[in-house]
Motif scaffolding. Structure first.
Motif, PDB file in Angstrom:
ATOM      1  N   ALA A 205       0.826  -1.206   0.000  1.00 54.06           N
ATOM      2  CA  ALA A 205       0.000   0.000   0.000  1.00 54.06           C
ATOM      3  C   ALA A 205       0.862   1.258   0.000  1.00 54.06           C
ATOM      4  O   ALA A 205       0.574   2.234  -0.704  1.00 54.06           O
ATOM      5  CB  ALA A 205      -0.932  -0.009   1.212  1.00 54.06           C
ATOM      6  N   ALA A 206       1.929   1.251   0.799  1.00 54.89           N
ATOM      7  CA  ALA A 206       2.814   2.410   0.855  1.00 54.89           C
ATOM      8  C   ALA A 206       3.460   2.671  -0.497  1.00 54.89           C
ATOM      9  O   ALA A 206       3.590   3.814  -0.939  1.00 54.89           O
ATOM     10  CB  ALA A 206       3.887   2.196   1.923  1.00 54.89           C
ATOM     11  N   ARG A 207       3.840   1.606  -1.162  1.00 56.53           N
ATOM     12  CA  ARG A 207       4.470   1.758  -2.472  1.00 56.53           C
ATOM     13  C   ARG A 207       3.478   2.340  -3.486  1.00 56.53           C
ATOM     14  O   ARG A 207       3.820   3.238  -4.258  1.00 56.53           O
ATOM     15  CB  ARG A 207       4.972   0.400  -2.964  1.00 56.53           C
ATOM     16  N   LEU A 208       2.246   1.829  -3.485  1.00 53.63           N
ATOM     17  CA  LEU A 208       1.250   2.292  -4.445  1.00 53.63           C
ATOM     18  C   LEU A 208       0.817   3.728  -4.171  1.00 53.63           C
ATOM     19  O   LEU A 208       0.383   4.428  -5.085  1.00 53.63           O
ATOM     20  CB  LEU A 208       0.028   1.379  -4.413  1.00 53.63           C
ATOM     21  N   SER A 209       0.929   4.178  -2.923  1.00 53.91           N
ATOM     22  CA  SER A 209       0.457   5.517  -2.571  1.00 53.91           C
ATOM     23  C   SER A 209       1.282   6.619  -3.212  1.00 53.91           C
ATOM     24  O   SER A 209       0.891   7.782  -3.179  1.00 53.91           O
ATOM     25  CB  SER A 209       0.446   5.696  -1.047  1.00 53.91           C
ATOM     26  N   LYS A 210       2.420   6.267  -3.792  1.00 53.49           N
ATOM     27  CA  LYS A 210       3.191   7.280  -4.514  1.00 53.49           C
ATOM     28  C   LYS A 210       2.457   7.710  -5.783  1.00 53.49           C
ATOM     29  O   LYS A 210       2.634   8.832  -6.249  1.00 53.49           O
ATOM     30  CB  LYS A 210       4.564   6.734  -4.904  1.00 53.49           C
ATOM     31  N   LYS A 211       1.631   6.824  -6.347  1.00 58.71           N
ATOM     32  CA  LYS A 211       0.965   7.091  -7.617  1.00 58.71           C
ATOM     33  C   LYS A 211      -0.556   7.111  -7.517  1.00 58.71           C
ATOM     34  O   LYS A 211      -1.213   7.864  -8.226  1.00 58.71           O
ATOM     35  CB  LYS A 211       1.387   6.032  -8.644  1.00 58.71           C
ATOM     36  N   LEU A 234       9.959   1.560   6.256  1.00 60.58           N
ATOM     37  CA  LEU A 234      10.553   2.597   5.426  1.00 60.58           C
ATOM     38  C   LEU A 234      11.962   2.975   5.846  1.00 60.58           C
ATOM     39  O   LEU A 234      12.838   3.203   5.015  1.00 60.58           O
ATOM     40  CB  LEU A 234       9.665   3.844   5.447  1.00 60.58           C
ATOM     41  N   SER A 235      12.177   3.048   7.164  1.00 55.71           N
ATOM     42  CA  SER A 235      13.463   3.551   7.660  1.00 55.71           C
ATOM     43  C   SER A 235      14.429   2.446   8.051  1.00 55.71           C
ATOM     44  O   SER A 235      15.618   2.710   8.261  1.00 55.71           O
ATOM     45  CB  SER A 235      13.223   4.454   8.882  1.00 55.71           C
ATOM     46  N   GLY A 256      13.294  10.470   9.718  1.00 59.09           N
ATOM     47  CA  GLY A 256      12.896  11.770   9.170  1.00 59.09           C
ATOM     48  C   GLY A 256      12.876  11.760   7.656  1.00 59.09           C
ATOM     49  O   GLY A 256      11.925  12.256   7.025  1.00 59.09           O
ATOM     50  N   ASP A 257      13.927  11.183   7.046  1.00 61.84           N
ATOM     51  CA  ASP A 257      13.987  11.132   5.577  1.00 61.84           C
ATOM     52  C   ASP A 257      12.852  10.287   5.005  1.00 61.84           C
ATOM     53  O   ASP A 257      12.178  10.687   4.052  1.00 61.84           O
ATOM     54  CB  ASP A 257      15.337  10.560   5.120  1.00 61.84           C
ATOM     55  N   ALA A 258      12.658   9.102   5.599  1.00 62.66           N
ATOM     56  CA  ALA A 258      11.650   8.178   5.068  1.00 62.66           C
ATOM     57  C   ALA A 258      10.240   8.711   5.262  1.00 62.66           C
ATOM     58  O   ALA A 258       9.411   8.653   4.349  1.00 62.66           O
ATOM     59  CB  ALA A 258      11.800   6.819   5.740  1.00 62.66           C
ATOM     60  N   SER A 259       9.962   9.246   6.451  1.00 59.13           N
ATOM     61  CA  SER A 259       8.598   9.711   6.722  1.00 59.13           C
ATOM     62  C   SER A 259       8.241  10.933   5.898  1.00 59.13           C
ATOM     63  O   SER A 259       7.075  11.106   5.499  1.00 59.13           O
ATOM     64  CB  SER A 259       8.432  10.020   8.216  1.00 59.13           C
ATOM     65  N   SER A 260       9.207  11.787   5.599  1.00 58.81           N
ATOM     66  CA  SER A 260       8.917  12.965   4.782  1.00 58.81           C
ATOM     67  C   SER A 260       8.545  12.559   3.364  1.00 58.81           C
ATOM     68  O   SER A 260       7.682  13.177   2.733  1.00 58.81           O
ATOM     69  CB  SER A 260      10.106  13.924   4.771  1.00 58.81           C
ATOM     70  N   ILE A 261       9.184  11.509   2.848  1.00 59.88           N
ATOM     71  CA  ILE A 261       8.850  11.017   1.510  1.00 59.88           C
ATOM     72  C   ILE A 261       7.478  10.349   1.525  1.00 59.88           C
ATOM     73  O   ILE A 261       6.642  10.585   0.655  1.00 59.88           O
ATOM     74  CB  ILE A 261       9.924  10.037   1.004  1.00 59.88           C
ATOM     75  N   PHE A 262       7.240   9.521   2.543  1.00 58.73           N
ATOM     76  CA  PHE A 262       5.956   8.824   2.638  1.00 58.73           C
ATOM     77  C   PHE A 262       4.808   9.819   2.766  1.00 58.73           C
ATOM     78  O   PHE A 262       3.730   9.622   2.193  1.00 58.73           O
ATOM     79  CB  PHE A 262       5.972   7.868   3.819  1.00 58.73           C
ATOM     80  N   ALA A 263       5.019  10.898   3.512  1.00 61.63           N
ATOM     81  CA  ALA A 263       3.970  11.885   3.750  1.00 61.63           C
ATOM     82  C   ALA A 263       3.534  12.582   2.464  1.00 61.63           C
ATOM     83  O   ALA A 263       2.444  13.167   2.401  1.00 61.63           O
ATOM     84  CB  ALA A 263       4.438  12.924   4.769  1.00 61.63           C
ATOM     85  N   GLN A 264       4.358  12.530   1.434  1.00 61.69           N
ATOM     86  CA  GLN A 264       4.003  13.135   0.152  1.00 61.69           C
ATOM     87  C   GLN A 264       3.065  12.245  -0.658  1.00 61.69           C
ATOM     88  O   GLN A 264       2.512  12.678  -1.670  1.00 61.69           O
ATOM     89  CB  GLN A 264       5.270  13.416  -0.663  1.00 61.69           C
TER      90      GLN A 264
END
Length: 454
Positions: A205-211, A234-235, A256-264
């Motif tokens: 789900a996390a992977r698909l949420s990018k698109k 993620l981290s 911090g790096d991983a969560s900022s990307i996921f939050a997008q």
């Protein structure tokens, strides 16, 4: 009570469609493929359209005289039919008239639902009205019927399209090579408890949420626990450290790096413990979810809140989710418990399609079924097998995955080195000829993030 202006526009659209059908009966098939009786509000125009529809589908000719006779109408009906023909300049624009009528009829029904909501006497009644409204708000095209020639022309058009088709991917190459997942499919992930199906689903789900807009409907994992698992995945931070809030500076930086990307991304967690399948579909439509994960299907209750046999509830749930996938073009990923495996010579047998618990309807509705189980039934720290047990448009097969429970992450299992290769490597080390090499794929991926995320 409809808005006067809307009522007038609705009447004009109905008159134009009926007039077109009477002027040129060759367009009747196209009309019936694009509008339905529900698009005509109650009244004389609805009755005329219904009569023409029944005449056409029964193979009888459709013209003003036959329609009037079938309806046993008098002067008033004759005048109405003549008016429809006189006010319609041409049948050439009938598909545009159909488009206008579909839109206006949905607006009219939404107004009626809005009025009904103001007098709803219970939350259940209001919920059903909201579900109806969400269904109307989804833009669905009319039924598209294609003859043999049109099918072949469309095939050649797609084959000559320079753009390669983009299928929905899990992030695991061997699985993606076998499946051709698209929006509108229904996928099942079946597993026994403590096998990692929720972690697998969250990772996907996390992977698909990018698109895609992803809704994760959880009936057993609350938002805080889901977030903990996602951050661990993620981290690469051990879940135990997250639970104890014990981090190093390096871990904090990675988090911090991983969560900022996921939050997008476009991921939403929805607590669904009190939701029925209809509630889930309604919420998915209102939130414009393109992909929904349901964790898990046997926990979903009945739509009316009454006590029913579990077999019936699970059957109806599967049917509702399957219809939502096909009707609204949503990818549905339904997690499911598997029945306890049968044993042979004291060892459990590997699960199969009949292992889906409590209803054979699940097996029937799925486009792709993935069965997740331990490669060694006695070792929960070992690898998992993802068995593709059903695949309507691809190949079946098994893919071995490593599962790191510490960080709740799945990866492709590493190839096992044969004994002869191990001996050869040891010999090279002893002879001083062995040199360790590191292979870094030239993908431009951030090495600090898991490969599946990229």
């Amino acid at each position: 009570m409809l808005d006067k202006q809307l009522e007038a526009r609705l009447q004009d659209a109905q008159v134009s469609i009926i007039g077109s059908m009477l002027i040129d009966d060759r367009c009747i098939g196209d009309v019936l493929a694009n509008v339905s009786l529900d698009d005509f509000p109650s009244g004389v125009y609805r009755s005329i359209f219904d009569t023409m529809r029944l005449l056409f589908t029964s193979g009888r000719p459709v013209d003003p005289v036959i329609v009037l006779d079938a309806m046993q109408g008098g002067d008033q009906l004759r005048s109405c039919i003549r008016q429809c023909m006189d006010l319609t300049p041409t049948a050439a624009n009938v598909l545009e008239y159909c488009k206008v009528l579909r839109e206006l009829s949905r607006v009219a029904r939404l107004q009626e639902i809005g009025l009904a909501l103001t007098s709803a006497s219970s939350l259940d009644e209001a919920g059903k009205l909201v579900a109806q409204a969400n269904g109307l708000l989804v833009d669905r095209s009319g039924l598209k019927i294609m003859d043999a020639q049109a099918l072949m022309l469309d095939f050649y058009r797609r084959m000559h399209d320079e753009r390669k088709p983009e299928y929905i991917r899990t992030g695991f190459g061997p699985i993606d090579e076998k499946t051709y997942l698209e929006l509108g499919d229904m996928v099942g992930i079946g597993a026994a408890p403590s096998t990692g199906k929720t972690a697998f689903a969250l990772q996907w789900a996390a992977r698909l949420s990018k698109k895609y807009r992803v809704g994760f409907y959880s009936l057993e994992t609350n938002a805080a626990k889901a977030a903990d698992r996602l951050v661990a995945q993620l981290s690469g931070t051990p879940l135990g450290d997250i639970k104890q809030r014990r981090f190093t500076e390096e871990q904090w930086a990675r988090i911090g790096d991983a969560s900022s990307i996921f939050a997008q991304g476009k991921f939403e967690h929805i607590p669904a413990s009190s939701m029925s399948a209809m509630d889930i579909v309604s919420t998915a439509l209102s939130r414009r979810h393109q992909v929904i994960f349901v964790d898990y299907i046997q926990l979903i209750g009945s739509h009316d809140g009454k006590t029913h046999a579990r077999f019936d509830i699970v059957t109806n749930t599967s049917l509702t989710l399957h219809q939502a996938a096909q009707t609204h073009g949503i990818l549905v990923v339904a997690l499911s418990q598997l029945s306890r495996p049968e044993k042979k010579d004291g060892k459990p047998l590997r699960p199969d399609m009949h292992s889906f618990r409590e209803s054979g309807q699940i097996e029937q509705d799925l486009d792709v079924a993935m069965l997740l189980y331990l490669s060694d039934p006695d070792d929960y720290t070992g690898s998992r097998i993802c068995k593709i047990g059903k695949n309507k448009e691809g190949r079946k097969g098994e893919v071995e995955l490593d599962f790191d429970g510490t960080i709740q992450r799945f990866t492709l299992a590493k190839p096992k080195i044969a004994d002869e290769d191990k001996k050869g490597q040891q010999g090279n080390r002893q002879a001083g000829q062995y040199q360790q090499q590191t292979f870094v794929p030239e993908t431009g991926e951030d090495k600090d993030l898991p490969a599946w995320w990229m």
